[in-house]
Design a protein around this motif. Structure first.
Motif, PDB file in Angstrom:
ATOM      1  N   LEU A 243       0.785  -1.267  -0.043  1.00 16.85           N
ATOM      2  CA  LEU A 243       0.239   0.017  -0.080  1.00 16.85           C
ATOM      3  C   LEU A 243       0.980   1.399   0.154  1.00 16.85           C
ATOM      4  CD1 LEU A 243      -2.888  -0.572   2.481  1.00 16.85           C
ATOM      5  CD2 LEU A 243      -2.772  -0.883   0.119  1.00 16.85           C
ATOM      6  N   PHE A 247       0.602   4.208  -2.906  1.00 13.29           N
ATOM      7  CA  PHE A 247       0.098   5.643  -2.394  1.00 13.29           C
ATOM      8  C   PHE A 247       1.198   6.634  -2.191  1.00 13.29           C
ATOM      9  CE2 PHE A 247      -3.816   3.313  -0.500  1.00 13.29           C
ATOM     10  CZ  PHE A 247      -4.813   3.553  -1.591  1.00 13.29           C
ATOM     11  N   ILE A 254      -4.592  10.584   2.119  1.00 10.91           N
ATOM     12  CA  ILE A 254      -4.809   9.253   2.545  1.00 10.91           C
ATOM     13  C   ILE A 254      -6.293   9.460   3.068  1.00 10.91           C
ATOM     14  CG2 ILE A 254      -3.951   9.041   4.933  1.00 10.91           C
ATOM     15  CD1 ILE A 254      -3.489   6.478   1.820  1.00 10.91           C
ATOM     16  N   TRP A 258      -9.460   7.217   1.623  1.00 11.35           N
ATOM     17  CA  TRP A 258     -10.291   6.380   2.462  1.00 11.35           C
ATOM     18  C   TRP A 258     -11.602   6.468   2.611  1.00 11.35           C
ATOM     19  CZ3 TRP A 258     -12.885   6.805   7.018  1.00 11.35           C
ATOM     20  CH2 TRP A 258     -13.362   5.593   7.779  1.00 11.35           C
ATOM     21  N   ALA A 283      -5.499  -1.191  -4.526  1.00 14.19           N
ATOM     22  CA  ALA A 283      -4.978  -0.334  -3.031  1.00 14.19           C
ATOM     23  C   ALA A 283      -6.310   0.419  -2.365  1.00 14.19           C
ATOM     24  CB  ALA A 283      -4.095   0.394  -3.351  1.00 14.19           C
ATOM     25  N   SER A 287      -8.047  -0.538   1.029  1.00 17.01           N
ATOM     26  CA  SER A 287      -7.828   0.282   2.013  1.00 17.01           C
ATOM     27  C   SER A 287      -9.074   0.407   3.008  1.00 17.01           C
ATOM     28  CB  SER A 287      -7.846   1.724   1.464  1.00 17.01           C
ATOM     29  OG  SER A 287      -8.933   2.108   1.201  1.00 17.01           O
ATOM     30  N   ARG A 409      -0.959   0.119   6.599  1.00 17.39           N
ATOM     31  CA  ARG A 409      -1.944  -0.688   6.610  1.00 17.39           C
ATOM     32  C   ARG A 409      -2.754  -0.762   7.999  1.00 17.39           C
ATOM     33  NH1 ARG A 409      -3.364  -4.450   2.842  1.00 17.39           N
ATOM     34  NH2 ARG A 409      -1.264  -4.177   1.924  1.00 17.39           N
ATOM     35  N   LEU A 412      -5.086   2.114   8.283  1.00 11.03           N
ATOM     36  CA  LEU A 412      -6.204   2.371   7.768  1.00 11.03           C
ATOM     37  C   LEU A 412      -7.333   1.164   8.430  1.00 11.03           C
ATOM     38  CD1 LEU A 412      -5.127   2.386   4.145  1.00 11.03           C
ATOM     39  CD2 LEU A 412      -6.175   4.080   5.138  1.00 11.03           C
TER      40      LEU A 412
END
Length: 586
Positions: A243, A247, A254, A258, A283, A287, A409, A412
């Motif tokens: 990820l 990104f 971010i 999301w 991705a 997410s 990760r 998220l």
């Protein structure tokens, strides 16, 4: 000596005259991993064309073949020389046959919801090679090896292609036959198991995730370890992407990404290559894990796609879909979409990847549009500045990419869990109390089997009232308009998909509890003063419940089902012989 040179298919018919039922049995293991393998080449007269499909017994429709052809080649704007890997997802043709692994498949019962087999779409995993070749009229060798599967195992299949494709381009069809036969020897993907998958002299070791895995933790260890020679190549994951790498030019946005994924907003990712477009789309979809992304998504999308008109019409609002594209023509086509991410080749600003800026949609017009996030969207939650600072510092300090990925990760995951936990807590309160699950009910005419109590309906306003004392603030430090985010989420396909799935799981749990209560009930005492009509009605209803439990593979203990079957048989034996004969034959 190369083991592939003299490899012969072991007992399988590759020819078109193979018996259908025999081929289905022969390829049962293969089809638990892959639907088929395609070779797509460039034909001077016809353009992209499918050269081979293995196993040959697999029947793709003409529409599916055409889609696979166009989706398996980068478009001419990408300028992909050498080897390129990417992914796509295409809709299965209406009325086409169902999956070949059949209803007995146990995978779906234990796999995480985000890794379920997709029964309406195929995933395509592509290894494309374009190199100069003077022996070819166009001056270039152009060919793609494509794995078609219903499993979203992007890491596994792309790793497998890295092993197989270079060898295939050298040895062609005999190599492919040998590999497909090896895959047909693999054990089925069983959630929770660590599997050794031999192919071309290498053993890949993978662990299939299960819905019981601890989220964010290391996978559960398998008790038994084998001493394998050669030592296996261990893949850390079958499905996760890096990820952080996907990104890295979007880190400061971010939070926005999301939210857009969570709300199922229409989103286009314009990238310089199908590799970047497909990885970015996948991705975005991942997410919001462990929440399932319930909208459509296309990691790589072309103007030849059969859904092109459906997704680009201006007579209605853009659909809830994430599209990954590379053709600059799409800039004009999608300039009316609410959210467009334009990515370029990664550029550095000193030691750091240059971050793209949020720009007004009105600026998205010309073919040379600069990279940026083109949207008027305002996030409901504030940015986590500490996270961004930590990740950017990690780049300067040359922190390993896998560590950076783990940090992102986990962030998220915790964000999604903070959002979902209040919903799960409220949903649990809608379940009837266990003491209300009883075996019998009394009607005016007769006593009969009670149906399980109903789950109370979901009330958005009632849920909102719980947030003050049991909201995301208990687990998340992020400030912002959480209530506004929930209200928007309630209008999204992701909420509808989540609620339907959880409601079905809760209904099944009630069914299981009801079966357990009935299995413990004293049937012999109950039938003492009942008429034959009532007893026959009881037998038929209990049998219906047993059949339903087995057909739907309800998570009920086998001993409960066996106990109930014995109860039914005992009740039947209490009836006159003529009724016994009828009921035992049914």
């Amino acid at each position: 000596m190369d083991p592939l040179e003299n490899a012969e298919p072991q007992g399988y018919k590759w020819g078109k005259g193979a018996d259908d039922s025999a081929s289905r049995t022969a390829w049962a293991r293969f089809s638990s991993w892959l639907e088929c393998v395609c070779v797509v080449t460039f034909d001077l007269e016809f353009g992209q064309a499918i050269e081979l499909v293995y196993p040959q017994e697999v029947k793709l429709t003409e529409k599916e073949k055409t889609s696979i052809c166009y989706l398996s080649f980068p478009d001419s704007y990408s300028g992909c020389l050498g080897d390129t890997q990417f992914s796509f997802r295409l809709r299965q043709s209406v009325g086409q046959r169902g999956p070949r692994f059949g209803s007995e498949d146990i995978y779906s019962g234990d796999a995480p919801v985000t890794l379920q087999r997709d029964l309406a779409h195929y995933f395509g995993y592509v290894y494309f090679r374009q190199v100069k070749d003077v022996s070819v009229k166009r001056g270039y060798f152009q060919k793609s090896l494509v794995f078609i599967s219903r499993l979203p195992y992007v890491s596994l299949f792309q790793s497998l292609l890295q092993l197989v494709a270079p060898e295939f381009f050298e040895k062609l069809e005999p190599c492919l036959e040998a590999v497909c036969n090896e895959i047909d020897q693999w054990p089925a993907p069983v959630p929770g198991m660590t599997l050794n998958l031999p192919v071309m002299g290498v053993v890949m070791q993978v662990r299939i995730p299960t819905k019981n895995d601890k989220l964010g933790g290391s996978p559960l260890k398998q008790a038994h370890k084998e001493n394998l020679l050669p030592a296996p190549v261990v893949l850390p994951t079958v499905h996760e992407l890096d990820l952080f790498r996907c990104f890295q030019s979007l880190l400061i946005h971010i939070q926005m990404l999301w939210e857009l994924a969570l709300l199922g907003e229409p989103l286009v990712v314009m990238a310089p290559s199908p590799t970047i477009s497909s990885e970015t789309v996948l991705a975005l979809v991942s997410s919001i894990a462990p929440l399932k992304y319930c909208c459509d998504y296309r990691p790589y999308f072309t103007i030849h796609d059969s859904e092109f008109k459906e997704y680009t019409t201006r007579t209605q609002a853009p659909p809830n879909v994430i599209l990954g594209v590379t053709n600059p023509f799409f800039i004009k086509t999608f300039q009316y979409w609410p959210h467009v991410i334009r990515l370029g080749d990664l550029k550095m600003s000193g030691d750091l990847p240059k971050q793209v800026k949020v720009k007004k949609l009105a600026k998205l017009k010309s073919l040379d549009t600069k990279p940026g996030v083109y949207t008027a969207y305002k996030t409901f939650l504030h940015k986590d500045k500490a996270l961004i600072k930590r990740l950017l510092k990690g780049i300067q300090r040359k922190r390993p990419s896998e560590v950076q990925c783990a940090i992102l990760r986990r962030h998220l995951l915790e964000l999604t869990q903070s959002f979902i936990i209040p919903l799960e807590r409220y949903l649990a309160s809608l379940m009837p109390l266990q003491k209300s699950v009883t075996p019998w009910k009394l009607s005016v005419s007769m006593a009969c089997v009670q149906t399980p109590p109903q789950i109370r309906p979901f009330s958005q306003e009632e849920f909102m009232k719980t947030l003050e004392h049991a909201g995301p603030q208990l687990t998340s430090v992020l400030k912002g308009d959480w209530m506004g985010l929930y209200r928007r989420f309630f209008r999204s396909p992701n909420f509808d998909g989540w609620y339907r799935l959880r409601h079905r799981e809760m209904t099944q749990k009630l069914e299981c509890l009801h079966l357990e209560v009935i299995s413990e009930a004293d049937l012999a005492a109950w039938i003492q003063d009942k008429s034959e009509v009532e007893i026959v009605d009881l037998v038929l209803k209990l049998r219906e419940k047993l059949t339903k439990a087995r057909r739907q593979q309800l998570p009920v203990k086998e001993e409960v089902l066996q106990k109930q079957e014995k109860h039914v048989e005992t009740v039947i034996r209490s009836l006159p012989e003529d009724l016994q004969a009828v009921l035992l034959r049914r």
